[in-house]
Write an enzyme that holds these catalytic residues in place. Structure first.
Site, PDB file in Angstrom:
ATOM      1  N   ASN A  76       0.845  -1.187   0.000  1.00  0.00           N
ATOM      2  CA  ASN A  76       0.000   0.000   0.000  1.00  0.00           C
ATOM      3  C   ASN A  76       0.882   1.239   0.000  1.00  0.00           C
ATOM      4  OD1 ASN A  76      -0.498   1.934   2.487  1.00  0.00           O
ATOM      5  ND2 ASN A  76       0.118  -0.058   3.331  1.00  0.00           N
ATOM      6  N   GLY A  79      -0.154   6.790   1.778  1.00  0.00           N
ATOM      7  CA  GLY A  79       0.471   8.090   2.020  1.00  0.00           C
ATOM      8  C   GLY A  79      -0.131   8.810   3.206  1.00  0.00           C
ATOM      9  N   ASN A 106      -3.524   6.746  16.924  1.00  0.00           N
ATOM     10  CA  ASN A 106      -2.269   6.686  16.178  1.00  0.00           C
ATOM     11  C   ASN A 106      -2.038   8.059  15.535  1.00  0.00           C
ATOM     12  OD1 ASN A 106      -0.815   6.315  13.445  1.00  0.00           O
ATOM     13  ND2 ASN A 106      -0.455   4.333  14.400  1.00  0.00           N
ATOM     14  N   CYS A 137       7.814   8.238   9.728  1.00  0.00           N
ATOM     15  CA  CYS A 137       7.633   9.360   8.796  1.00  0.00           C
ATOM     16  C   CYS A 137       8.948  10.069   8.558  1.00  0.00           C
ATOM     17  CB  CYS A 137       6.671  10.368   9.377  1.00  0.00           C
ATOM     18  SG  CYS A 137       5.097   9.660   9.586  1.00  0.00           S
ATOM     19  N   ASN A 199       5.603  -1.947  11.586  1.00  0.00           N
ATOM     20  CA  ASN A 199       4.908  -1.255  10.516  1.00  0.00           C
ATOM     21  C   ASN A 199       5.255  -2.001   9.215  1.00  0.00           C
ATOM     22  OD1 ASN A 199       3.568   0.842   9.038  1.00  0.00           O
ATOM     23  ND2 ASN A 199       4.062   2.241  10.716  1.00  0.00           N
TER      24      ASN A 199
HETATM   25  C1  LIG Z   1      -3.820   0.149   3.948  1.00  0.00           C
HETATM   26  C2  LIG Z   1      -2.920   0.317   5.141  1.00  0.00           C
HETATM   27  C3  LIG Z   1      -2.874   1.548   5.805  1.00  0.00           C
HETATM   28  C4  LIG Z   1      -2.043   1.720   6.942  1.00  0.00           C
HETATM   29  N1  LIG Z   1      -2.018   2.908   7.606  1.00  0.00           N
HETATM   30  C5  LIG Z   1      -1.268   3.054   8.734  1.00  0.00           C
HETATM   31  C6  LIG Z   1      -1.295   4.269   9.496  1.00  0.00           C
HETATM   32  O1  LIG Z   1      -2.018   5.225   9.182  1.00  0.00           O
HETATM   33  N2  LIG Z   1      -0.479   4.352  10.599  1.00  0.00           N
HETATM   34  C7  LIG Z   1       0.305   3.310  11.012  1.00  0.00           C
HETATM   35  O2  LIG Z   1       1.007   3.437  12.015  1.00  0.00           O
HETATM   36  N3  LIG Z   1       0.323   2.136  10.322  1.00  0.00           N
HETATM   37  C8  LIG Z   1      -0.444   1.997   9.207  1.00  0.00           C
HETATM   38  N4  LIG Z   1      -0.444   0.789   8.529  1.00  0.00           N
HETATM   39  C9  LIG Z   1       0.381  -0.333   9.021  1.00  0.00           C
HETATM   40  C10 LIG Z   1      -0.452  -1.340   9.827  1.00  0.00           C
HETATM   41  O3  LIG Z   1      -1.044  -0.737  10.962  1.00  0.00           O
HETATM   42  C11 LIG Z   1       0.403  -2.563  10.248  1.00  0.00           C
HETATM   43  O4  LIG Z   1       1.451  -2.104  11.082  1.00  0.00           O
HETATM   44  C12 LIG Z   1       1.002  -3.314   9.063  1.00  0.00           C
HETATM   45  O5  LIG Z   1       0.074  -3.395   8.002  1.00  0.00           O
HETATM   46  C13 LIG Z   1       1.479  -4.719   9.426  1.00  0.00           C
HETATM   47  O6  LIG Z   1       0.431  -5.520   9.915  1.00  0.00           O
HETATM   48  P1  LIG Z   1      -0.439  -6.554   8.988  1.00  0.00           P
HETATM   49  O7  LIG Z   1       0.547  -7.407   8.265  1.00  0.00           O
HETATM   50  O8  LIG Z   1      -1.311  -7.295   9.941  1.00  0.00           O
HETATM   51  O9  LIG Z   1      -1.225  -5.690   8.044  1.00  0.00           O
HETATM   52  C14 LIG Z   1      -1.258   0.618   7.395  1.00  0.00           C
HETATM   53  C15 LIG Z   1      -1.317  -0.610   6.711  1.00  0.00           C
HETATM   54  C16 LIG Z   1      -2.134  -0.776   5.609  1.00  0.00           C
HETATM   55  C17 LIG Z   1      -2.187  -2.125   4.922  1.00  0.00           C
END
Ligand SMILES: Cc1cc2nc3c(=O)[nH]c(=O)nc-3n(C[C@H](O)[C@H](O)[C@H](O)COP(=O)(O)O)c2cc1C
Length: 310
Positions: A76, A79, A106, A137, A199
């Site tokens: 993804n 942004g 968050n 970031c 992350n």
């Molecule tokens: C579509 C999408 C948007 C995300 N947005 C954020 C975010 O705004 N802030 C953040 O700290 N992590 C964000 N993440 C990271 C997730 O919170 C998580 O740390 C990461 O996807 C790994 O976990 P997973 O494999 O279970 O998805 C995002 C992940 C995805 C897939």
């Protein structure tokens, strides 16, 4: 008496002074602002809800396409699109604060000043249980280097944010580093109450016919089952390196995955990408953990934290 304990295993865990009814939270960015999922589950059954990350000002996000499916995961490049603090508080928070589960906000900034201002502003807002700061970031003042990729910068940033809020402070670590224990220690020394990891992993995909990137932003973050073994390894390393609680994230889709993280040292877990495939995933994981405790005659989930044996 013993029978009773075994029929109702204790799923509660503590993250510093934050107490969760069960260890399963939903990860930021994969669960909207909670309301989008209310038709699929009783949100109050979750350990905690973590809405999409917020910044001081609204952010439009990256150019499309922003999502690309890969083998065992997804990329993804959203942004960090979000409506900004003011609109979040006005339009999203009233619904979220009515939930009976814990609410973890968050947040992220482009500069240290922005992080501090956000933490200070959120400190006085009713209904927030804890803050999770995303340090993945780029710091524009330091030439775009990611805050969370340098242990000294992580320390300085967390120390400054720590002074701005009395809320429990979780620092969400980036896996895009050589040694994640160094940034975890930086967060701990800066005053974090817990660290959450991981992350997404910086990644990219190429369309071999157009020879162009699959994502509008070229780079994106890899998440989902493909990253789980790396995330488990990082949780285990960080668990041994710091004294504060560790929250495990990365590719969890079923209870067995979550238990693996807990055995590696996670006090709680977050479900991310799985929510996008199965909106009921998080509660199914919590239910599966309960069944595992019953099957293995374990009265308390916290008895399993870090019980991995080599
Ligand atoms: C579509 C999408 C948007 C995300 N947005 C954020 C975010 O705004 N802030 C953040 O700290 N992590 C964000 N993440 C990271 C997730 O919170 C998580 O740390 C990461 O996807 C790994 O976990 P997973 O494999 O279970 O998805 C995002 C992940 C995805 C897939």
């Amino acid at each position: 008496m013993r029978m009773k304990t075994l029929q109702r295993p204790d799923l509660s865990v503590s993250i510093g002074r934050l107490r969760l009814n069960n260890p399963v939270m939903v990860a930021s960015g994969t669960f909207g602002y909670g309301q989008e999922f209310e038709d699929f589950m009783d949100l109050n059954q979750l350990g905690a809800v973590i809405p999409k990350g917020i910044s001081l000002d609204p952010m439009p996000g990256n150019p499309p396409p922003r999502i690309f499916e890969t083998d065992g995961g997804m990329l993804n490049s959203i942004g960090l699109q979000n409506p900004g603090l003011r609109i979040f508080i006005k339009e999203k928070l009233p619904y979220l604060r009515k939930l009976k589960t814990e609410l973890i906000i968050n947040f992220f900034g482009n500069t240290q000043k922005e992080y501090v201002r956000l933490a200070g502003a959120l400190d006085g807002v009713a209904g927030i249980s804890a803050l999770e700061m995303n340090v993945s970031c780029p710091n524009v003042k330091c030439g775009g280097i990611v805050f969370g990729s340098d242990p000294k910068m992580t320390y300085r940033l967390v120390s400054a944010v720590r002074k701005a809020t009395a809320l429990p402070l979780i620092v969400k670590l980036s896996p895009n580093v050589t040694d994640i224990t160094a940034t975890a220690r930086g967060a701990e020394e800066g005053g974090a109450d817990a660290v959450s990891l991981v992350n997404t992993f910086k990644a990219m995909a190429i369309n071999i016919y157009s020879r162009k990137p699959e994502l509008g932003n070229v780079f994106g973050g890899l998440s989902g089952p493909a990253i789980k073994p790396i995330a488990v390894r990082m949780v285990w390393e960080v668990y041994r390196a710091v004294k504060i609680p560790v929250i495990g994230i990365g590719g969890i889709v079923k209870a067995e995955d979550a238990i693996e993280f807990i055995l590696a040292g996670a006090s709680a877990v977050q479900i991310g990408t799985a929510n996008l495939i199965n909106p009921g995933a998080a509660l199914e994981v919590a239910e599966g953990i309960k069944k595992y405790l019953l099957r293995t005659k374990t009265p308390r989930i916290r008895d399993l934290i870090g019980m991995f044996e080599i």
